[in-house]
Design an enzyme around this catalytic site. Structure first.
Site, PDB file in Angstrom:
ATOM      1  N   SER A 184       4.182  -2.343 -23.904  1.00 52.56           N
ATOM      2  CA  SER A 184       3.934  -2.248 -22.466  1.00 52.56           C
ATOM      3  C   SER A 184       4.151  -3.608 -21.819  1.00 52.56           C
ATOM      4  O   SER A 184       3.981  -4.650 -22.471  1.00 52.56           O
ATOM      5  CB  SER A 184       2.482  -1.806 -22.266  1.00 52.56           C
ATOM      6  OG  SER A 184       2.063  -2.059 -20.955  1.00 52.56           O
ATOM      7  N   TYR A 193      -6.322  -3.171 -24.653  1.00 52.08           N
ATOM      8  CA  TYR A 193      -5.074  -2.402 -24.680  1.00 52.08           C
ATOM      9  C   TYR A 193      -3.873  -3.360 -24.717  1.00 52.08           C
ATOM     10  O   TYR A 193      -2.943  -3.195 -25.506  1.00 52.08           O
ATOM     11  CB  TYR A 193      -5.015  -1.491 -23.443  1.00 52.08           C
ATOM     12  CG  TYR A 193      -3.687  -0.819 -23.242  1.00 52.08           C
ATOM     13  CD1 TYR A 193      -3.323   0.278 -24.014  1.00 52.08           C
ATOM     14  CD2 TYR A 193      -2.774  -1.277 -22.290  1.00 52.08           C
ATOM     15  CE1 TYR A 193      -2.085   0.901 -23.835  1.00 52.08           C
ATOM     16  CE2 TYR A 193      -1.548  -0.663 -22.108  1.00 52.08           C
ATOM     17  CZ  TYR A 193      -1.211   0.416 -22.887  1.00 52.08           C
ATOM     18  OH  TYR A 193       0.012   1.026 -22.722  1.00 52.08           O
TER      19      TYR A 193
END
Ligand SMILES: NC(=O)c1ccc[n+]([C@@H]2O[C@H](COP(=O)([O-])OP(=O)(O)OC[C@H]3O[C@@H](n4cnc5c(N)ncnc54)[C@H](OP(=O)(O)O)[C@@H]3O)[C@@H](O)[C@H]2O)c1
Length: 273
Positions: A143, A156
């Site tokens: 990401s 995350y």
């Protein structure tokens, strides 16, 4: 289709295939002529995606497995021995959105096990037959948040940095044996998981379609070690990379917090095709 199947077939394993980007990969792979082993933690969404893939002409088998547990090691090793898996795509994720100190220690451990441990276990279990055959591919999802520390999604983001770094290193190690490894960096993508974080879409956030992420990932399997999906996300990554580290972390953290916890605005959400 034939060249793709010869290089990455006959079976693709999608780990975290029940929804979102994993589901999009499953359907894209069915369209490219591969048979599928679809893994997810819940049976019902898995069955639904299997049915969709079969309607698209693939043979699809669903396997319910918690990829964050040690049981996954043996189960994936058994699949690697039996199914002729030439491509593995790891999309399973436990997303954590919000202040780090709001998470419980247990949630953090579980997320780490799925986001990092599962990805690592999948590579360890599924790569050896690919190396033996001298061909294959592995995709680990990362990401924009994982390109540096990103506050408000701290754990995350750290997990996505792990996945990207693992993919890069394996691109080098396994590439020599003919296996393409790709760290696929996605930006904000319209998936059930993303929406579960309750983003303020009314503030005008631009979301990518999961189908576009899957398509780009498959088109660029051999363009590793890292591929950033979408022109807009590539521009964001470039702009971030040009900033001094403190500003970079500050900019992405502030925009992430604004996306998930900012005041509602007026502009409607936009979805890229
Ligand atoms: N969406 C985005 O904006 C975005 C941006 C950048 C990168 N990514 C990356 O893209 C990947 C897919 O994201 P997504 O948004 O499509 O996620 P998603 O909608 O949450 O889908 C993830 C799937 O993984 C499953 N899963 C969760 N824990 C599992 C476990 N322990 N074992 C097996 N399966 C498990 C989920 O099942 P349950 O629903 O039952 O938990 C779900 O079906 C992730 O690696 C994510 O980091 C996404």
């Amino acid at each position: 289709v034939e060249a793709f199947r010869a290089r990455y077939g006959p079976v693709a394993a999608v780990l975290g295939a029940g929804q979102g980007i994993g589901r999009a990969f499953a359907l894209a792979l069915a369209a490219r002529g591969l048979d599928l082993l679809l893994v997810d933690v819940a049976r019902a969404p898995l069955d639904a995606v299997c049915a969709e893939a079969e309607a698209a002409g693939a043979r699809a088998r669903g396997l319910v497995l918690d990829l964050g547990t040690e049981a996954a090691d043996a189960a994936l090793a058994a699949e690697a021995r039996q199914a002729r898996i030439g491509l593995a795509v790891y999309t399973a994720v436990r997303s954590l959105v919000g202040p780090f100190l709001d998470e419980t220690p247990g949630t953090l451990r579980t997320a780490l096990a799925v986001n990092c441990g599962g990805a690592q276990a999948a590579c360890r279990a599924l790569a050896p037959p690919m190396v033996e055959r001298g061909r294959g591919g592995i995709v680990l999802l990362s990401s924009l948040a994982g390109l540096q520390g990103t506050g408000f999604v701290a754990a995350y983001a750290a997990a996505k940095a792990f996945d990207l770094t693992l993919a890069e290193a394996l691109w080098w190690e396994l590439g020599e044996a003919g296996v393409d490894v790709l760290g696929l960096v996605a930006g904000s993508t319209d998936t059930p998981g993303f929406r579960a974080g309750r983003p303020r879409l009314e503030t005008g956030a631009v979301l990518d379609a999961p189908e576009a992420v899957a398509r780009e990932g498959l088109d660029h399997l051999a363009d590793g070690p890292v591929w950033i999906c979408g022109e807009g996300n590539r521009r964001i990554a470039e702009a971030l990379a040009a900033l001094p580290r403190r500003e970079r972390v500050g900019a992405i953290s502030a925009s992430t917090r604004a996306l998930f916890a900012g005041p509602p605005g007026l502009a409607p959400p936009t979805r890229r095709p």
